[in-house]
Design an enzyme around this catalytic site. Structure first.
Site, PDB file in Angstrom:
ATOM      1  N   GLU A  52      -5.371  -3.673  -0.496  1.00 34.22           N
ATOM      2  CA  GLU A  52      -6.094  -2.904  -1.520  1.00 34.22           C
ATOM      3  C   GLU A  52      -6.430  -3.739  -2.753  1.00 34.22           C
ATOM      4  O   GLU A  52      -5.532  -4.301  -3.381  1.00 34.22           O
ATOM      5  CB  GLU A  52      -5.253  -1.684  -1.934  1.00 34.22           C
ATOM      6  CG  GLU A  52      -6.029  -0.748  -2.817  1.00 34.22           C
ATOM      7  CD  GLU A  52      -5.314   0.564  -3.104  1.00 34.22           C
ATOM      8  OE1 GLU A  52      -4.163   0.745  -2.673  1.00 34.22           O
ATOM      9  OE2 GLU A  52      -5.933   1.399  -3.793  1.00 34.22           O
TER      10      GLU A  52
ATOM     11  N   LYS B 273       2.090   7.511  -5.153  1.00 31.93           N
ATOM     12  CA  LYS B 273       1.311   6.582  -4.321  1.00 31.93           C
ATOM     13  C   LYS B 273       1.073   5.288  -5.101  1.00 31.93           C
ATOM     14  O   LYS B 273       1.183   4.187  -4.561  1.00 31.93           O
ATOM     15  CB  LYS B 273      -0.020   7.235  -3.925  1.00 31.93           C
ATOM     16  CG  LYS B 273      -0.865   6.427  -2.944  1.00 31.93           C
ATOM     17  CD  LYS B 273      -1.771   5.413  -3.602  1.00 31.93           C
ATOM     18  CE  LYS B 273      -2.571   4.645  -2.562  1.00 31.93           C
ATOM     19  NZ  LYS B 273      -3.327   3.521  -3.135  1.00 31.93           N
TER      20      LYS B 273
ATOM     21  N   ASP C 243      11.294  -2.786   6.332  1.00 33.97           N
ATOM     22  CA  ASP C 243      10.770  -1.589   6.994  1.00 33.97           C
ATOM     23  C   ASP C 243      10.174  -0.656   5.923  1.00 33.97           C
ATOM     24  O   ASP C 243      10.903   0.078   5.261  1.00 33.97           O
ATOM     25  CB  ASP C 243      11.944  -0.922   7.741  1.00 33.97           C
ATOM     26  CG  ASP C 243      11.544   0.338   8.459  1.00 33.97           C
ATOM     27  OD1 ASP C 243      10.449   0.870   8.205  1.00 33.97           O
ATOM     28  OD2 ASP C 243      12.351   0.813   9.289  1.00 33.97           O
TER      29      ASP C 243
ATOM     30  N   HIS D 232     -10.468  -1.146 -11.256  1.00 35.28           N
ATOM     31  CA  HIS D 232     -10.337  -1.110  -9.801  1.00 35.28           C
ATOM     32  C   HIS D 232     -11.673  -1.466  -9.149  1.00 35.28           C
ATOM     33  O   HIS D 232     -11.732  -2.277  -8.232  1.00 35.28           O
ATOM     34  CB  HIS D 232      -9.876   0.281  -9.374  1.00 35.28           C
ATOM     35  CG  HIS D 232      -9.674   0.434  -7.901  1.00 35.28           C
ATOM     36  ND1 HIS D 232      -8.769  -0.316  -7.202  1.00 35.28           N
ATOM     37  CD2 HIS D 232     -10.267   1.248  -6.997  1.00 35.28           C
ATOM     38  CE1 HIS D 232      -8.808   0.031  -5.928  1.00 35.28           C
ATOM     39  NE2 HIS D 232      -9.718   0.977  -5.774  1.00 35.28           N
TER      40      HIS D 232
END
Ligand code: HMG
Length: 422
Positions: free
Chosen positions: A79, A258, A274, A373
């Protein structure tokens, strides 16, 4: 070490900086330089039905100051703006003495669920009377962890609806411990059936790792939020409100978290851990009160003129075991970090989560997320449109001036650029 302008360097200049700062040895630098990937024969042993491997960008978020130590943190993410945002936050937080972390504990939990028990209270007491014997059985099942100073530490029993649930707490040292705990749980399952007359439904590690909690905190001097004092105060107030919003509204809490996991997953992935386990633990923890909430908090202290941030998360991270020793890039990530212990790595990861959240909230409550962004997203659009390396800067700068920044616009810009050249 001066990491200013690291993002503006070429890849080979960045590798040079790692060399100069003795973060990697020559062998590892060569591996990065030659883009050495996970060998196919190893990939074929790691998972099933393998056809190939999948690469992702391996990046560096420099300038973290955590518990008085400098860290340049490896990130793996697809991202745009995640690594930039973390680096941006790390710089600001460094100026305010960096992150302070607390490792509350570092143990894993396993559970055996029994059913078909007539008198569950009586069965619970029988198990508690045999606690030492059961702990010894668990340790006998995995002697190597006992030799390394770890092992089963505590056993508790709870009655939940039709189930009698036995929880075992295990010190897994540098390993994440899933195999250790699962082996121990299976070893005590049958003895538990015999003791209680019940039946085992399952015996398995719990990913709700409440015995592996880590807190990262920071205290940002307002003058580093903005040079303009009034602006800095307004921003601190808004960031406190943003933190309250994530406590009040589930839709916001999910996005807030998030953003935290943008950074956490990137380091977890880079260090060969993991990420599903870390996500599962984090989201369960966000719901610990029975209602899902934002994981971090920000408070504006007017008297001290600081913005205080805090993030607590289960972080059952490993530095040994699993696929960590198999993937060459994962080994490089550990080398860049200076081969941290599992506790140290957990502190780094939770600090990164807090940094990521700081950058996102600062952008959201000031310029909005799209400005920063989308500037970086524009690069991906240029690449998707088919731009070659030398064309990317021109496509990006034109794309940023457009009202509709999307693939269609990027394709049109690239087409006209190519036409002009011919
Ligand atoms: P800026 O003020 O334009 O940055 O912010 P700058 O150009 O002044 O540079 C300052 C520093 O930022 C640089 O220092 C770098 O450390 C870093 P320097 O090296 O120049 O001395 N930096 C970069 N590092 C690498 N590559 C770059 C780069 N640019 C700056 N290209 C910035 C620009 C993107 C940092 C800022 O706008 C920002 O933090 N935005 C937030 C972006 C973000 O959070 N992205 C995550 C994806 S969005 C999302 O999924 C999460 C979200 O929904 C979560 C939520 O809602 O809470 C938002």
């Amino acid at each position: 070490m001066n990491w200013t302008g690291f993002s503006k360097k070429s890849i080979s200049e960045r590798l040079d900086q790692l060399r100069t700062n003795q973060l990697l040895d020559q062998k590892s630098l060569n591996k990065l330089d030659q883009n050495e990937q996970l060998p196919l024969n190893i990939a074929n042993q790691m998972a099933e039905n393998v056809l190939g491997t999948l690469s992702l960008p391996f990046a560096l978020a420099p300038d973290f100051l955590i518990d008085g130590h400098d860290y340049q943190v490896p990130f793996v993410t697809e991202e745009p703006s995640v690594t930039a945002a973390a680096s941006f936050a790390a710089k600001i937080i460094r100026k305010s003495n960096g992150f302070k972390t607390t490792i509350h504990n570092r143990q894993m939990i396993g559970q055996v669920a029994l059913y078909d028990i007539l008198d569950k209270n009586k069965a619970k007491q029988i198990i508690l009377d045999k606690k030492q014997h059961l702990l010894a059985l668990a340790n006998d099942a995995y002697p190597s962890i006992v030799k390394r100073g770890g092992g089963a530490r505590e056993l508790n029993v709870t009655i939940k609806e039709d189930f009698l649930i036995i929880y075992l707490t295990v010190d897994t040292q540098e390993a994440m411990g899933a195999n250790i705990v699962n082996t121990m749980m299976e070893a005590i399952a049958h003895p538990l059936e015999k003791l209680t007359g019940g039946q085992k439904l399952m015996a398995i590690l719990s990913n709700y790792a409440t015995e592996s909690l880590v807190t990262a905190q920071c205290q940002i001097d307002l003058r580093f939020l903005s040079r303009d004092k009034t602006e800095a105060k307004k921003l601190a107030q808004k960031m406190e409100l943003a933190s309250q919003l994530a406590q009040a509204d589930l839709y916001r809490a999910s996005t807030h978290n998030k953003g935290i996991f943008n950074g956490i997953d990137a380091v977890v992935l880079a260090t060969g851990n993991d990420w599903r386990a870390i996500e599962a633990a984090g989201h369960a923890y966000a719901n610990q009160t029975g209602s899902y909430k934002g994981l971090s908090t920000w408070q504006y202290d007017k008297d001290a003129s600081v913005l205080r941030g805090a993030l607590t998360l289960p972080m059952p991270i490993a530095t040994k075991g699993g696929s960590i020793g198999l993937n060459p890039t994962v080994q490089i990530a550990h080398e860049i970090l200076g081969y941290p212990s599992a506790k140290e790595l957990a502190s780094i990861i939770v600090s990164v989560g807090l940094a990521q959240n700081f950058a996102a909230l600062k952008a959201l409550t000031s310029t909005g997320i799209q400005a920063g962004h989308m500037k970086l997203q524009a690069k991906s659009l240029a690449l998707l449109a088919g731009a070659e390396e030398k064309e990317i800067d021109s496509v990006v700068s034109q794309l940023l001036k457009e009202k509709h920044m999307n693939l269609e616009t990027a394709t049109l810009i690239l087409k006209s650029l190519k036409e002009k050249k011919n």
